[in-house]
Every structure is written in structure tokens, then in C-alpha cells.
Design a protein around this motif. Sequence first.
Motif, PDB file in Angstrom:
ATOM      1  N   GLY A  96       0.811  -1.214   0.000  1.00 29.84           N
ATOM      2  CA  GLY A  96       0.000   0.000   0.000  1.00 29.84           C
ATOM      3  C   GLY A  96       0.841   1.258   0.000  1.00 29.84           C
ATOM      4  N   ARG A 125      -1.210   4.328  -1.021  1.00 33.10           N
ATOM      5  CA  ARG A 125      -2.512   4.131  -0.343  1.00 33.10           C
ATOM      6  C   ARG A 125      -2.328   3.503   1.035  1.00 33.10           C
ATOM      7  N   GLU A 140      -4.982   4.198   4.025  1.00 30.81           N
ATOM      8  CA  GLU A 140      -6.278   3.575   3.758  1.00 30.81           C
ATOM      9  C   GLU A 140      -6.196   2.057   3.952  1.00 30.81           C
ATOM     10  N   ARG A 179      -8.674  -4.179  -0.280  1.00 29.88           N
ATOM     11  CA  ARG A 179      -7.287  -3.712  -0.167  1.00 29.88           C
ATOM     12  C   ARG A 179      -6.501  -4.013  -1.441  1.00 29.88           C
ATOM     13  N   LEU A 185      -6.852  -1.635  -4.343  1.00 28.99           N
ATOM     14  CA  LEU A 185      -6.104  -0.375  -4.231  1.00 28.99           C
ATOM     15  C   LEU A 185      -4.653  -0.506  -4.708  1.00 28.99           C
TER      16      LEU A 185
END
Length: 214
Positions: A26, A31, A34, A56, A59
Motif C-alpha cells: 500500500g 494508499r 487507507e 485492499r 487499491l
Amino acid sequence: MSQVKGLCVMDVDGTLILEEVIDLLGREAGREAEISQITSRAMRGELDFESSLRKRVSLLEGLPISVFDKVFNTIHLTPNAQKFISILQKNDILVGLVSGGFSPIVARLAKSLDIAYFSANQLEVKEGFLTGKLVGAIISPEVKQATLEKWRKEFKLPKERTVAIGDGANDLLMLKSAGLGIAFCAKEVLKKEIPNHVDKRDFLEVFPLIDFLE
């Protein structure tokens, strides 16, 4: 290996390694905040594991697969994990990894620790980039439990010669179906249900709980 005398199945993210790989991915995708928020809630049992994982992973769309080299080089084994695993293996106890994380990382970890049995989620890749989708079966809590049972039966082991170690809500079923389930530096949801805890992040603390080690 001579005759297998026992089985120890371990979770990976937050157990065998200190990090959550999806949070590191991420970060590479910009990201992180988040994704790590969703991870925390899923590990505490507040969200359905499969739908939160799909969210997840979506993303991560557009990341190049070279990201796995970078992430693999930033993860850290939990203190004394390598020693713990090699002592089990010398005692003819098979070690397996079952991860809600991803096969490009888990396969490399397994190879580095001389572990032949592992199971993890597969990410879809097109033209060298992540599509934001998963392929194949999701390693859900039920699949973690079923994998432990499958390996146990394969080696014709009684339940009392099986150990499962994990830290998150998605490990609960697996820990409950092992002869010895160990909540390792675990979330409260796991500690409430699993009587055996190790609260110091050091795998040498696990040895006294395993009664079939010579």
C-alpha cells in the motif's frame, strides 16, 4: 526428513514476520493509510476477511511486479523465528506456512527457511502489473483451518501432534483445530478464545508450550 513426528503451521504477516506485507504494498501504491486501517480492522475481527482483502488488493492496481523484490528486502523475521523453525525441523516436525498474504513473498520466505509446505493468495498480473484482483481460492479463515487438516492427514498425525501459531482474527479457526493453538502477540479477539498466549515477540518463548519436543 525421516518420519514426520509433528506439524507446526504458522501464519506469516505479524507472526513469522514483523510487518503486514499488504501495508508495505500500500505504501508503494500511495494508499498506505487507507489499506493499513482496513488491515487493522480485519485482524481485530471487525471486518469480513475476504471482502476486506479484495478491497485492499483493488487499491494496488497498477503496481509493477518488481515491487515484490523491494518489499521482500524490507521485511524482517520475528526474533528467533529462523532458530525456532530449524530446531523443529531437526526434530522431524514439519513446518508449514499458511498466509492471508501473497505468494510472491511467502514463496520466497518459505524457500529461505527451507519450508516445502506453504499456501498464500495469488494476485492477478497482466503485462507485468497488478490488476487489483485476486485469482484462485482466497486463503480465508476456513481455508487456513482446512489446510492444517489436509497436511495433518497427509502425514497421518494425531491432532495432539499439531501446533498452529497466529496473531489475527483470521487465524482463530486454525488455532482452534490444532492440538496446540498459540496466540502469538495476538489481537484481543484471539486472546479471548485461545488459552495459550505468547506476548513477547520472540519465538524461543514458544518452545515451553510444545510438549512433544524431545
